[in-house]
Scaffold this active site. Structure first.
Site, PDB file in Angstrom:
ATOM      1  N   HIS A  19       0.959  -0.998   0.010  1.00  0.00           N
ATOM      2  CA  HIS A  19      -0.131   0.032   0.105  1.00  0.00           C
ATOM      3  C   HIS A  19       0.768   1.082   0.011  1.00  0.00           C
ATOM      4  O   HIS A  19       1.532   1.653   1.038  1.00  0.00           O
ATOM      5  CB  HIS A  19      -0.801  -0.134   1.246  1.00  0.00           C
ATOM      6  CG  HIS A  19      -1.913   0.775   1.081  1.00  0.00           C
ATOM      7  ND1 HIS A  19      -3.112   0.840   0.281  1.00  0.00           N
ATOM      8  CD2 HIS A  19      -2.315   2.004   1.979  1.00  0.00           C
ATOM      9  CE1 HIS A  19      -3.945   1.647   0.433  1.00  0.00           C
ATOM     10  NE2 HIS A  19      -3.625   2.350   1.330  1.00  0.00           N
ATOM     11  N   LYS A 164     -10.097   6.706  -3.183  1.00  0.00           N
ATOM     12  CA  LYS A 164      -9.028   7.573  -3.000  1.00  0.00           C
ATOM     13  C   LYS A 164      -7.695   7.079  -3.652  1.00  0.00           C
ATOM     14  O   LYS A 164      -7.466   5.929  -3.496  1.00  0.00           O
ATOM     15  CB  LYS A 164      -9.052   7.692  -1.503  1.00  0.00           C
ATOM     16  CG  LYS A 164      -7.642   8.845  -1.001  1.00  0.00           C
ATOM     17  CD  LYS A 164      -8.221   9.096   0.474  1.00  0.00           C
ATOM     18  CE  LYS A 164      -6.949   8.985   1.567  1.00  0.00           C
ATOM     19  NZ  LYS A 164      -7.198   9.453   2.646  1.00  0.00           N
ATOM     20  N   LYS A 166      -3.743   7.554  -3.683  1.00  0.00           N
ATOM     21  CA  LYS A 166      -2.654   8.175  -3.185  1.00  0.00           C
ATOM     22  C   LYS A 166      -1.634   8.790  -4.228  1.00  0.00           C
ATOM     23  O   LYS A 166      -1.010   7.857  -4.936  1.00  0.00           O
ATOM     24  CB  LYS A 166      -1.968   7.130  -2.325  1.00  0.00           C
ATOM     25  CG  LYS A 166      -2.734   6.663  -0.973  1.00  0.00           C
ATOM     26  CD  LYS A 166      -2.861   7.630  -0.182  1.00  0.00           C
ATOM     27  CE  LYS A 166      -3.269   7.262   1.281  1.00  0.00           C
ATOM     28  NZ  LYS A 166      -3.340   8.378   2.120  1.00  0.00           N
ATOM     29  N   ASP A 195      -5.175  11.927  -2.326  1.00  0.00           N
ATOM     30  CA  ASP A 195      -4.577  12.152  -1.025  1.00  0.00           C
ATOM     31  C   ASP A 195      -3.021  12.416  -1.448  1.00  0.00           C
ATOM     32  O   ASP A 195      -2.382  11.470  -1.846  1.00  0.00           O
ATOM     33  CB  ASP A 195      -4.773  11.063   0.101  1.00  0.00           C
ATOM     34  CG  ASP A 195      -4.320  11.669   1.385  1.00  0.00           C
ATOM     35  OD1 ASP A 195      -3.679  12.608   1.422  1.00  0.00           O
ATOM     36  OD2 ASP A 195      -4.822  10.850   2.274  1.00  0.00           O
ATOM     37  N   GLU A 221      -7.006  16.026  -0.745  1.00  0.00           N
ATOM     38  CA  GLU A 221      -6.531  15.811   0.744  1.00  0.00           C
ATOM     39  C   GLU A 221      -5.109  16.219   0.863  1.00  0.00           C
ATOM     40  O   GLU A 221      -4.281  15.598   0.320  1.00  0.00           O
ATOM     41  CB  GLU A 221      -6.840  14.155   1.015  1.00  0.00           C
ATOM     42  CG  GLU A 221      -6.805  14.207   2.631  1.00  0.00           C
ATOM     43  CD  GLU A 221      -7.252  12.856   3.156  1.00  0.00           C
ATOM     44  OE1 GLU A 221      -8.181  12.089   2.430  1.00  0.00           O
ATOM     45  OE2 GLU A 221      -6.718  12.215   4.083  1.00  0.00           O
ATOM     46  N   ASP A 246      -5.877  17.034   6.686  1.00  0.00           N
ATOM     47  CA  ASP A 246      -5.857  15.510   7.245  1.00  0.00           C
ATOM     48  C   ASP A 246      -4.531  15.879   8.234  1.00  0.00           C
ATOM     49  O   ASP A 246      -4.803  16.055   9.570  1.00  0.00           O
ATOM     50  CB  ASP A 246      -5.726  14.537   6.460  1.00  0.00           C
ATOM     51  CG  ASP A 246      -5.425  13.123   7.097  1.00  0.00           C
ATOM     52  OD1 ASP A 246      -5.781  13.088   8.221  1.00  0.00           O
ATOM     53  OD2 ASP A 246      -4.992  12.206   6.484  1.00  0.00           O
ATOM     54  N   LYS A 270     -10.069  11.331  12.524  1.00  0.00           N
ATOM     55  CA  LYS A 270      -9.352  10.063  12.961  1.00  0.00           C
ATOM     56  C   LYS A 270      -9.305  10.136  14.379  1.00  0.00           C
ATOM     57  O   LYS A 270      -8.380  10.995  15.064  1.00  0.00           O
ATOM     58  CB  LYS A 270      -7.851   9.980  12.406  1.00  0.00           C
ATOM     59  CG  LYS A 270      -7.923   9.812  10.872  1.00  0.00           C
ATOM     60  CD  LYS A 270      -6.453   9.783  10.449  1.00  0.00           C
ATOM     61  CE  LYS A 270      -6.451   9.771   8.809  1.00  0.00           C
ATOM     62  NZ  LYS A 270      -5.322   9.963   8.151  1.00  0.00           N
ATOM     63  N   GLU A 324     -13.697   6.024   5.265  1.00  0.00           N
ATOM     64  CA  GLU A 324     -12.598   5.170   4.577  1.00  0.00           C
ATOM     65  C   GLU A 324     -12.270   4.136   5.426  1.00  0.00           C
ATOM     66  O   GLU A 324     -10.837   3.734   5.399  1.00  0.00           O
ATOM     67  CB  GLU A 324     -11.352   5.994   4.027  1.00  0.00           C
ATOM     68  CG  GLU A 324     -10.740   6.743   5.101  1.00  0.00           C
ATOM     69  CD  GLU A 324      -9.407   7.616   4.714  1.00  0.00           C
ATOM     70  OE1 GLU A 324      -9.124   7.514   3.465  1.00  0.00           O
ATOM     71  OE2 GLU A 324      -8.771   8.010   5.336  1.00  0.00           O
TER      72      GLU A 324
END
Ligand code: MUC
Ligand code: MG
Length: 376
Positions: A19, A164, A166, A195, A221, A246, A270, A324
């Site tokens: 990831h 989303k 990255k 993001d 983001e 974020d 979060k 998410e």
């Protein structure tokens, strides 16, 4: 009831695929798990996740554990968790920052308290408004073709219709191209957000966001580093596409400043970065008062930490950008007996006492760095 012991474990659990974020590629996710036991032997459990050691943020798993063990646990022993807000207030006066560490102990107390009353934790947080919430997936395999295949498969399975991307790692202009290709492939069936994880400077952000907005991206983001709040304000003013804070949106004071000066116009929540569930509700209220859109964010928690996040998000009225909370799907294994349920593009809010999750102790032992030295 009185708290008898506090145990903190660091677990490393492999992921189903790499990831890729701007600063780190996750192949094994490190989580911090807390267990608080009361004088009757009843247990409260909690989890926060971290990304890439110290590369994503200051909350490393090692620091979280060390600071709880030395500076926070003494404030918990012998206390009654029914007064968890007062206990957290006392801790806030003695321990600065350390939001992830505070989230671990607060949520373990809430789990314990809710279990002692045989009620779901969300009932201690105002009660749930949602039975389920929209669920985004992050396309971050690092490969456009694989990302498109993944998106198509999840649309087919009715798992996700918000994706989303990255895009903080590598050449920004190639990354914009990658996004546009994904929008061309699945944009008619799905909402695409990006993001950047702080990776751009303002000039790059101006160029790339223009192209992304034109291409149909529906949210950007954290395009700039956390220190560049004035740059975030300029981007927010210039573009129609929502700009989300974020990494820059942690404490209630930071969120107040972001809303007041429009250092962004939407916030990723979060619980770990706000320092717990009560702080998450406060932050959400500030954002709501300012008319900011909310996103139910993740640090990629496993099923336990996801249940914690889902339980507090269920009590918050509106998530303009959905959530998410896909973490459990990225982990190869879990430390709870049952998994989180997902249905028709949404995460189902877990029911049952506490956060609704029964711990699989053998799995905790298996993945724990401390390897069962005090687990029994
Ligand atoms: C972040 O910055 O939002 C959330 C989803 C994901 O893929 O990474 C995390 C962290
Ligand atoms: Mg983010």
């Amino acid at each position: 009831m009185k708290i008898r012991s506090v145990d903190i474990y660091i677990l490393d659990i492999p992921t189903v695929r790499p990831h890729q974020l701007a600063m780190h590629t996750i192949v094994e996710q490190s989580i911090v798990v807390g267990r608080i036991i009361n004088d009757e032997g009843l247990e409260g459990w909690s989890e926060v996740a971290t990304i890439g050691g110290a590369s994503y943020g200051e909350g490393t798993p090692e620091a979280i554990k060390a600071n709880i063990d030395k500076y926070i646990t003494p404030h918990l022993i012998g206390k009654d968790p029914i007064y968890y807000s007062n206990i957290m207030f006392e801790i806030s006066k003695a321990v600065r920052g350390n939001y992830f560490a505070k989230a671990v102990v607060e949520t373990a107390m809430i789990d314990l308290l809710a279990k002692s009353k045989n009620i779901p934790a969300y009932e201690l947080l105002g009660g749930k408004i949602h039975d389920s919430l929209p669920l985004a997936w992050t396309l971050a395999s690092g490969d456009t073709v694989k990302d498109i295949e993944e998106a198509k498969e999840f649309l087919r399975q009715k798992r996700h219709k918000i994706f989303k991307l990255k895009i903080g790692k590598g050449d920004p202009y190639k990354n914009v191209d990658h996004v546009i290709k994904i929008i061309a492939a699945v944009g008619d069936q799905a909402r695409i957000t990006v993001d950047v994880n702080q990776a751009w400077d303002e000039t790059t952000a101006n160029y790339c966001i223009e192209a992304l907005q034109e291409g149909g991206v529906s949210m950007v983001e954290q395009p700039l580093p956390t220190w560049n709040v004035e740059g975030m304000a300029r981007l927010t003013e210039r573009f129609k596409v929502p700009i989300m804070a974020d990494e820059s949106a942690n404490s209630v004071q930071e969120i107040y400043q972001i809303t007041k000066h429009r250092f962004g116009n939407s916030i990723a929540l979060k619980p770990c970065k706000h320092g717990g569930l009560i702080e998450t509700k406060k932050v959400a209220a500030i954002a709501e008062g300012a008319g900011f859109g909310l996103y139910g964010g993740t640090m990629i928690e496993s099923s336990l930490g996801t249940a914690v996040c889902a339980s507090v998000y269920a009590t918050i009225p509106e998530f303009e950008f959905g959530t998410e909370l896909f973490g459990p799907m990225l982990f190869k294994d879990r430390i709870t007996v049952k998994d989180i349920q997902f249905n028709n593009f949404e995460i189902v809010i877990p029911d049952g006492p506490g956060f609704g999750m029964e711990i699989d102790l053998e799995k905790v032992k298996h993945y724990s760095r401390e390897y069962s030295y005090s687990l029994n």
